[in-house]
Design an enzyme around this catalytic site. Sequence first.
Site, PDB file in Angstrom:
ATOM      1  N   CYS A   1      -0.036   3.188   3.134  1.00 58.35           N
ATOM      2  CA  CYS A   1       0.049   4.419   3.930  1.00 58.35           C
ATOM      3  C   CYS A   1       0.762   4.182   5.254  1.00 58.35           C
ATOM      4  CB  CYS A   1      -1.345   4.938   4.279  1.00 58.35           C
ATOM      5  SG  CYS A   1      -2.220   5.589   2.899  1.00 58.35           S
TER       6      CYS A   1
ATOM      7  N   ARG B   1       2.525  16.807  -2.244  1.00 58.36           N
ATOM      8  CA  ARG B   1       1.357  16.069  -1.772  1.00 58.36           C
ATOM      9  C   ARG B   1       1.302  16.128  -0.239  1.00 58.36           C
ATOM     10  NH1 ARG B   1      -2.201  11.646  -2.492  1.00 58.36           N
ATOM     11  NH2 ARG B   1      -2.013  10.359  -0.652  1.00 58.36           N
TER      12      ARG B   1
HETATM   13  P1  XMP Z   1      -5.007   1.393  -1.531  1.00 57.83           P
HETATM   14  O1  XMP Z   1      -5.503   0.862  -0.228  1.00 57.83           O
HETATM   15  O2  XMP Z   1      -5.953   1.115  -2.652  1.00 57.83           O
HETATM   16  O3  XMP Z   1      -4.953   2.983  -1.342  1.00 57.83           O
HETATM   17  O4  XMP Z   1      -3.623   0.908  -1.806  1.00 57.83           O
HETATM   18  C1  XMP Z   1      -4.555   3.866  -2.350  1.00 57.83           C
HETATM   19  C2  XMP Z   1      -4.578   5.292  -1.840  1.00 57.83           C
HETATM   20  O5  XMP Z   1      -3.581   5.491  -0.834  1.00 57.83           O
HETATM   21  C3  XMP Z   1      -3.207   6.872  -0.799  1.00 57.83           C
HETATM   22  N1  XMP Z   1      -1.746   6.942  -0.824  1.00 57.83           N
HETATM   23  C4  XMP Z   1      -0.988   7.209   0.247  1.00 57.83           C
HETATM   24  N2  XMP Z   1      -1.333   7.538   1.516  1.00 57.83           N
HETATM   25  N3  XMP Z   1       0.959   7.621   2.088  1.00 57.83           N
HETATM   26  C5  XMP Z   1      -0.344   7.773   2.424  1.00 57.83           C
HETATM   27  O6  XMP Z   1      -0.635   8.127   3.584  1.00 57.83           O
HETATM   28  C6  XMP Z   1       1.371   7.295   0.835  1.00 57.83           C
HETATM   29  O7  XMP Z   1       2.557   7.151   0.569  1.00 57.83           O
HETATM   30  C7  XMP Z   1       0.332   7.079  -0.124  1.00 57.83           C
HETATM   31  N4  XMP Z   1       0.378   6.795  -1.465  1.00 57.83           N
HETATM   32  C8  XMP Z   1      -0.934   6.708  -1.834  1.00 57.83           C
HETATM   33  C9  XMP Z   1      -3.849   7.533  -1.983  1.00 57.83           C
HETATM   34  O8  XMP Z   1      -4.970   8.254  -1.518  1.00 57.83           O
HETATM   35  C10 XMP Z   1      -4.243   6.348  -2.853  1.00 57.83           C
HETATM   36  O9  XMP Z   1      -5.306   6.644  -3.726  1.00 57.83           O
END
Ligand code: XMP
Length: 487
Positions: A311, A412
């Site tokens: 993120c 999203r």
């Molecule tokens: P982890 O820490 O397991 O988190 O890699 C996965 C979660 O991250 C979110 N997600 C995003 N959040 N920008 C964001 O702010 C992104 O590009 C992004 N892609 C995924 C999502 O909630 C996922 O389950």
Amino acid sequence: MDDGNSFLGRLLNSPTAFTFNDLILLPSYTEVEPREVDLRTRITTKYFINLPFVSAPMDTVTGADMAIALARLGGVGVLHRNCSREEQVNMARRVKRAESFIIRDVVTITPDMRVSDAIHIMNENNIHGLPVVDSFNYLVGIVTWRDVRYSDPNNLVRDIMTGRDKLVYSDESITIDEAKKLMNDYRIEKLPIVDDEGKLLGLITFKDLELRGKYPNASRDPDGRLLVGAAISPFDLDRAKKLDKYVDILVTDVAHFHNKNVMNATRVLVKEVSADVVVGNIGTKEAVLDILSRIERVDGFRVGIGSGSICKTGVVTRVAAPTLFAVANAADALSEVGGFGEIPIIADGGIKNSGDIALALAAGASAVMMGNLFAGTRESPGRLMALEGKYYKEYYGMGSSKARAKRMGLDRYSMPSKEVEEGVEGWVPYRGALSDVVSELRAGLEAAFGYVGASNIRELWSKARFAKVSPSGGLEIRPHNVFMVRG
Ligand code: XMP
């Protein structure tokens, strides 16, 4: 003195948005051995799973292979939506066809078709037997691979099939043990299921019965098929309705769900689908309360904003609700309205290890969603790459330019941020089979329950005691002052 409403007051009186690194669980008197811990949990208002692990709907994490493998181990996968509707529906169908007790959408053939057609249909669907039905769907026979293998391709199916007189079949009331016995006694691999009139209702295969024995912990729907979720946009009702035919859980995939348009669209959507609907992501108490007052049916909350390992939201916007903090807030909001434990919370983002999972659950979550930890497994769809003798798998955020290039999940993110990248692209270490990663996480989690003295998640909620860790304490409670050769 400051009255709390001034700018300075708002700064000084702000809460601490603690993260996984800031807190620990305190040990307590225990009578619980890790192997006795029951990790069964509610994942939506309707469904329970045996392991509180959910895979994130990201195109480097959850495709059909991941969803199948995770459901077999007791968790559940949420299929990503960075693809066409048809592709996502096909993934869902693959998961649902992977195993079942009674297969409902049976592939059939009619008696006047040719052997060559039977071979073609079997190859196309990767199956080895076809119930033969007439134009009114009455079961008239069965053809198996053995029947067609050495037969003239021009023969008619009716000439080579096992006809109704010799057919072994059953009605819907048959139990798993009865089906096993019947199939063993008659040495058959497929058992058609018919209604009172003899019309085909379904099919039981020996392979499915064996798989049931092989994966006793699997998450299943009432028909014995693997449980599966799918990510949706609240603004794409058509996709949601198509997926609704196959999946058990629809998970809204919105970076900031507490938004008027998003909530309005979801309010309409929940009335149009029968699957359970998990909404998110959210990060505050007010979001929970607002959502519950505006949307008639909410079957779960996906909680945490900005903690994901890929993120960039917190950097780009300085807005975030770190997962642990957000979970505790959501849990309190649900307690206030009497919904805690009934409407589950899925903690999403920032999970690095089993200790983080224990913290998230202790703070009120019923399950955790993981992207990073699962992206590195064999079953994830991401590319594998070798670099200087080590293997890595591709992992990128759904707000990264790479994911956005496919343009399927752009909604999203909110309007302004569509212009801004909210995720990064990268690689994670290859971790091998999902089952190994899951076993390790599970063992760590069970050990945590043992230390706390909780034999299940409900007990953890009531027994967990937290302590804040200073930055130096954080360093002390991890391996230090050694040159690590493994770990
Ligand atoms: P982890 O820490 O397991 O988190 O890699 C996965 C979660 O991250 C979110 N997600 C995003 N959040 N920008 C964001 O702010 C992104 O590009 C992004 N892609 C995924 C999502 O909630 C996922 O389950």
